[in-house]
Each structure stands twice: as structure tokens, then as C-alpha cells.
Design an enzyme around this catalytic site. Structure first.
Site, mmCIF file in Angstrom:
data_model
loop_
_atom_site.group_PDB
_atom_site.id
_atom_site.type_symbol
_atom_site.label_atom_id
_atom_site.label_comp_id
_atom_site.label_asym_id
_atom_site.label_seq_id
_atom_site.Cartn_x
_atom_site.Cartn_y
_atom_site.Cartn_z
ATOM 1 N N ASP A 1 0.836 -1.197 0.000
ATOM 2 C CA ASP A 1 0.000 0.000 0.000
ATOM 3 C C ASP A 1 0.878 1.257 0.000
ATOM 4 O O ASP A 1 1.846 1.344 0.763
ATOM 5 C CB ASP A 1 -0.861 -0.039 1.278
ATOM 6 C CG ASP A 1 -1.932 1.033 1.301
ATOM 7 O OD1 ASP A 1 -2.828 0.988 0.450
ATOM 8 O OD2 ASP A 1 -1.873 1.922 2.176
ATOM 9 N N GLU B 1 14.357 -15.449 -0.023
ATOM 10 C CA GLU B 1 14.797 -16.514 0.893
ATOM 11 C C GLU B 1 13.770 -17.634 0.965
ATOM 12 O O GLU B 1 14.079 -18.729 1.411
ATOM 13 C CB GLU B 1 14.946 -15.962 2.324
ATOM 14 C CG GLU B 1 16.182 -15.164 2.577
ATOM 15 C CD GLU B 1 16.093 -14.492 3.949
ATOM 16 O OE1 GLU B 1 15.364 -14.993 4.840
ATOM 17 O OE2 GLU B 1 16.748 -13.453 4.111
HETATM 18 C C1 GLC Z 1 -4.260 3.023 -0.664
HETATM 19 C C2 GLC Z 1 -5.489 2.167 -0.528
HETATM 20 C C3 GLC Z 1 -6.618 3.038 -0.106
HETATM 21 C C4 GLC Z 1 -6.279 3.650 1.223
HETATM 22 C C5 GLC Z 1 -4.967 4.407 1.150
HETATM 23 C C6 GLC Z 1 -4.462 4.740 2.515
HETATM 24 O O1 GLC Z 1 -4.376 3.941 -1.672
HETATM 25 O O2 GLC Z 1 -5.736 1.508 -1.731
HETATM 26 O O3 GLC Z 1 -7.817 2.315 -0.014
HETATM 27 O O4 GLC Z 1 -7.292 4.537 1.603
HETATM 28 O O5 GLC Z 1 -3.970 3.624 0.552
HETATM 29 O O6 GLC Z 1 -4.016 3.590 3.170
#
Ligand code: GLC
Ligand code: MG
Length: 571
Positions: A226, A275
Site C-alpha cells: 500500500d 529466501e
Molecule cells: C491506498 C489504498 C486506499 C487507502 C490508502 C491509505 O491507496 O488503496 O484504499 O485509503 O492507501 O491507506
């Protein structure tokens, strides 16, 4: 699909390795499950891991290679689980760690790989480190793991810099000291409940290496990272100056995104992934200003894939599509990574609706608009057949195989997207693509949960017709179109990963390309039919096509997959 070595025709020109290994992920179709909205086993209206487990055979039958699960970790759900309070625990709302282990085991038994979401840019404000940072006050060593700063102005009443939160308002929130007086501010690029980690602190880097190992030991096949471009901020957190608004997927060049320092982090993660046996992978959610910058995340010693948001935001137009597809392939080829393609996810307007929206500059489809549902579905089906014919890996989002439309009329009081409730509400319409799946029956929740149960967002009455049970076995349904396309793609080694796309000339408005010698794809991107000499035998069409004569009339917004060659006597 294939596990052999294939020659990369462009490798020598660019000085990359001449033989690129073809591994499972290079052509994988990966299906995104949004746990809150997939299947609810206990009737609390929120999907959960046992619910997902019970529906895994459906996912296998769809014909995908892997699932990616959005976060199911312990979280106050300020941003639907993208605010993680404990990275090694399953939120009771979703189940237990034993459920996660069982889900991974079942998936593997069915031949599906499992990718989990990792959220390293920020934690929840309820994470133990952050709670201690607040409780222990200024000077607490825990504060150094986040970005705390004194405010500006005579009494520290102004934020430390001018960065905006992507969810609206300033990216800073002021704290209250343990003695009750206003204190320092902390940085949160997203909601105030999502404080950004300080990745210059060695404890942060150590912690995430341990988290990676925790889930790898549990058997996951990879991670979706993310906000992969956000971890490292420019030293001194300098002001932006002019720009005052950021959006999801559209942040440009800035002091807190796509800094070169992030790549050291991914190099260290790649060593960990390597790994483990069985080719564990990582895919970056990295919004960078150019495809070449995105490609930096997938250099041979970094992550494996990166989402192609440029493609997601590409207008429905032959010249633009050709350009972005070429640029995507070229950028990834240079670093030896597969291209990826996606049209929908949990952050954007579903492509059944988005591709018809007029505002083409709005890459993420932030403001859903009403579109003609029949025309929207027709175009979406054409776009999906195009996507599944492109070289590389494809990401599908749950429900797109049912042709689910964006839900645009959710009342404000049921909406949960934190951005909807902040400031200008930019990016705040993401609930419309997160409405729970319809599985069967005439009444909500349509098998999403037990009969008479609820769903955390209301499902439209029209979704009875779109349920899995309603579509199953109907060759004209969107579900059967996805199944057929995925089966053909799986069966033909020339589809999938091979770098063998060749553009062909066609009449205006028709996108035409070949994949090796085995498939020709024609996409009518106009709103009128286009007649062409039949280029072979039709394998699959995204909508009805008259194939009775020597010519084929391809209707508006329709894709045809052909087996090239003479049109088998029908002419
Ligand atoms: C990413 C996720 C989104 C979230 C953001 C903050 O873009 O896809 O859903 O709100 O990160 O974590
Ligand atoms: Mg539940």
C-alpha cells in the site's frame, strides 16, 4: 501458466538479460477480494475470512491464478482496515489467525495463490507505538518512529508545513500534551487516524521485515504494498509552495512521494522474499509521475510488479490506448518486469460506469456520474476482453465479473469513506464500488450473508438480476464471459506473459493487434458498427456479433478475439 524460459526479443537492445525466466506471476490473473464485502459468514453484515473460505471454489472456477486480500488485520476501521493497529493479528470482525491460516491452506489446495495487503506508510492511531508516543509526551522515543513537529506561528497554532492530506484538509493534526496543553503536531498523509511512520528510524524498518516474515511463514505467496511510493519523505519536510491539493493516484512530483530512498527498502524486502521457496512476490501500489518512474519499483532486485494506473486512467480511444499500452510495455521491458493491467479496484469508480464518464482527466474516477447502464456494461465487457488479451499480468476486482455498476446513490449517512466526511470530500466516493457481492436469491443481502441478515452498505434492488446464481450458466452473462476468456487465456501459451503483441492496421476507431500467431484482438472503440473482412474464426466476443457473411460487422464498443487464418468456410 507456463514455467519455461522464453527469449525476450528486446533484451539485447536494452542490455538486459537475454533470457527472462517466465514465472507464475508474470502472466497471473489476480483477483482482488475486498474482505468486508465478499461474503459474511456470521451475519454481522460485514464480510469475513470464513465467508471468503466458503466461496473459494467460486474463485477457482472463475479461472484466476491468485487472490489479493485487502487488509483484514486488527484495525479501528477508520479507513476500512488501511489503518492497522496490529499487523500480526486478524481483526475479530474478520475472524482469527487460525481462519487466515485455514484460508491460505484451502486456497493452496485449490491451486490458488494468496497475496495479502501490507500497509507500511502509516499505522492506525491505535497502534501501540502511536498510543505510547501520545501518552509518553514530547521527548518519548516512540515519537521518533512517526513525524512529530512543533507547529508554526507564535503559539505553534499552525501546521508545521503546508502539506495537504489526500483525504482533504491539512496533513497534520495537533496533539494535546499529557498535562492538557496543546502540543506538537503529527503527520498523516491520509486520515488523522493514520499517522505516517518515520522510515528513517531503524525500528520501523526492522519491524516491517519481521512482519513480512510473519506472513511468509504463515504461507502467503506475496504482498500488495500500500502507498509504496510514500514511505520516504524529503529531509526537513519542506513546504510545497503552490500546490494545495493531492488526490489518490494523482500526486505528481512532491517531497513525500516517489523519493529515490524508497528503493533501498524494496531491495531489502526482495532479499527476504527470495529466501522463501515458491517465488513469493510483491506488487507495488506506486503512483509515480511517469511509467518510467513506476518501472523503478520493479527493477530486478526490487518488487515484482507495480499497478499500472496510467492504463486504468486511459481514455477509450484507439490512439490513446495504443500509446499507453506501448509505453507500458516499453517501460517494463526495460527492467525485465511484466506489465500489469487493471480497470477496477476498491478505490475507483467501477469501470462499468467510469469508462463512459465524460471527464477523462479524472483518472481515478473520483466523482461517479450517472451513465446508461446498458452502454456502460457493453463498454466494460469490451474493455475487459481487451485487457485480458494484453501481455503480462491482470488484476480483477471482485464483482466486475458480474458487471456490477458503481452505486452512485448511497445516502450520506451510510457512507464510510473517511474522505467523504472530510473537508472538500475529494476522493470520498469510494463506497460506491465497495457494495457487498450478490451471490443468490431475490432479497438483499443476496447470499452475501445469512438470510435476513444485513450488509454494511445497502445493495440495490436491481442486483438480484446480477447475482452469481442469476448469471451462472447463461452464455450471454458477464460471469460466463469472464470464465470463457480466462479459460482461453489459460489454455493458450501465446496469451499471458509472452512479449508478442503486434499492432495491425484497421479502419478508424478499430484497435487491432495480434498476439503471436494465435490470437487477433479487434476492439471497436466507436459508437457505430464497423465492418471488416473476417480475419479468421471468432473465438469469443464481448457482445453479439453478426458472423454470417464474409464480412463481420463489429458493433459499437465490442471486442472480438479471433483465431487468425481463413474464416473456416463460412464466407
Ligand atoms: C491506498 C489504498 C486506499 C487507502 C490508502 C491509505 O491507496 O488503496 O484504499 O485509503 O492507501 O491507506
Ligand atoms: Mg461477518
Amino acid at each position: 501458466m507456463t514455467d519455461q524460459l522464453t527469449a525476450d526479443p528486446t533484451a539485447e537492445r536494452d542490455g538486459a538479460t537475454a533470457m527472462a525466466p517466465t514465472s507464475w506471476w508474470r502472466d497471473a490473473v489476480i483477483y482482488q477480494i475486498y474482505p468486508r464485502s465478499f461474503a459474511d459468514s456470521d451475519g454481522d453484515g460485514i464480510g469475513d475470512l470464513p465467508g471468503i473460505r466458503s466461496r473459494l471454489p467460486y474463485v477457482r472456477d472463475l479461472g484466476v491464478d491468485a487472490v489479493w486480500l485487502s487488509p483484514f488485520y486488527a484495525s479501528p476501521q477508520a479507513d476500512a482496515g488501511y489503518d492497522v493497529a496490529d499487523y500480526r493479528t486478524v481483526d475479530p470482525m474478520f475472524g482469527t489467525l487460525a481462519d487466515a491460516r485455514a484460508l491460505i491452506g484451502d486456497a493452496h489446495d485449490l491451486g490458488l495463490r494468496v497475496i495479502v495487503d501490507l500497509v507500511p506508510n502509516h499505522s492506525s492511531d491505535q497502534h501501540e507505538w502511536f498510543r505510547r508516543a501520545i501518552a509518553e509526551g514530547p521527548g518519548s522515543p516512540m515519537r521518533a518512529r512517526y513525524h512529530f513537529r512543533p507547529g508554526r506561528g507564535a503559539a505553534g497554532e499552525l501546521p508545521p508545513n503546508d502539506w495537504p492530506s489526500i483525504f482533504g484538509g491539512p496533513a497534520w493534526t495537533r496533539t494535546t500534551d499529557p498535562d492538557g496543553t496543546p502540543g506538537d503536531w503529527y503527520l498523516h498523509l491520509f486520515a488523522p487516524q493514520q499517522p505516517d511512520f518515520n522510515w528513517d528510524h531503524p525500528a520501523v524498518a526492522d519491524e516491517f521485515r519481521t512482519i513480512l516474515r510473519f506472513w511468509l511463514d504463515l504461507g502467503v505467496d506475496g504482498f500488495r504494498i500500500d502507498v509504496a511510493h510514500g514511505l520516504v519523505k524529503a529531509a526537513g519536510l519542506p513546504d510545497l509552495g503552490a500546490r494545495t491539493e493531492w488526490h489518490l493516484l494523482d500526486v505528481g512530483v512532491s517531497p513525500c512521494f516517489d523519493r529515490d530512498g524508497v528503493h533501498d527498502i524494496y531491495r531489502s524486502w526482495r532479499r527476504i522474499l527470495d529466501e522463501y521457496p515458491g517465488e513469493r512476490i510483491a506488487v507495488a501500489e506506486a503512483w509515480a509521475p511517469t511509467l518510467d518512474r513506476v518501472a523503478n519499483y520493479v527493477r530486478p532486485d526490487e518488487l515484482h510488479q507495480a499497478f499500472n494506473f496510467s492504463y486504468l486512467g486511459t481514455a477509450w480511444d484507439v490512439a490513446t490506448q495504443r500509446r499507453v499500452i506501448d509505453e507500458s510495455l516499453e517501460a517494463m521491458r526495460r527492467v525485465g518486469a511484466p506489465a500489469t493491467w487493471t480497470l477496477s479496484n476498491h478505490d475507483v469508480v467501477r469501470h462499468t460506469s467510469r469508462l463512459l464518464q465524460a471527464d477523462e482527466g479524472d483518472v481515478a474516477g473520483r466523482r461517479p456520474a450517472e451513465v446508461d447502464p446498458v452502454a456502460g456494461l457493453r463498454r466494460a465487457r469490451a474493455a475487459t476482453l481487451l485487457l485480458l488479451a494484453l501481455p503480462g499480468s491482470a488484476y480483477l476486482y471482485q464483482g466486475e465479473e458480474l458487471g456490477l455498476p458503481e452505486v452512485i446513490d448511497l445516502p450520506p449517512e451510510v457512507r464510510q469513506d473517511p474522505a467523504f466526511h472530510r473537508a472538500t470530500g475529494q476522493d470520498g466516493y469510494r463506497d460506491g464500488c465497495r457494495v457487498p457481492m450478490p451471490w443468490e436469491g431475490d432479497q438483499a443481502p443476496y447470499g452475501f450473508g445469512p438470510e435476513g441478515g444485513a450488509s454494511w452498505l445497502p445493495q440495490p434492488a436491481s442486483w438480484a438480476r446480477l447475482s452469481v446464481a442469476a448469471q451462472q450458466g447463461d452464455p450471454a452473462s458477464t460471469l460466463e464471459l469472464y470464465r470463457a476468456a480466462l479459460a482461453l487465456r489459460r489454455a493458450d501459451p501465446a496469451l499471458g506473459g509472452a512479449d508478442n503483441l503486434r499492432w495491425c492496421e484497421g479502419p478508424d476507431g478499430l484497435l487491432v493487434f495480434d498476439r503471436g500467431d494465435s490470437l487477433r484482438c479487434t476492439v471497436n472503440m466507436t459508437d457505430a458498427p464497423i465492418r471488416i473482412p473476417r480475419p479468421g474464426q471468432a473465438l469469443l466476443t464481448s457482445g453479439p456479433v453478426d458472423l454470417s457473411g464474409a464480412e463481420a460487422e463489429i458493433p459499437a464498443d465490442t471486442t472480438v478475439w479471433w483465431v487468425p487464418g481463413s474464416p473456416d468456410g463460412a464466407s
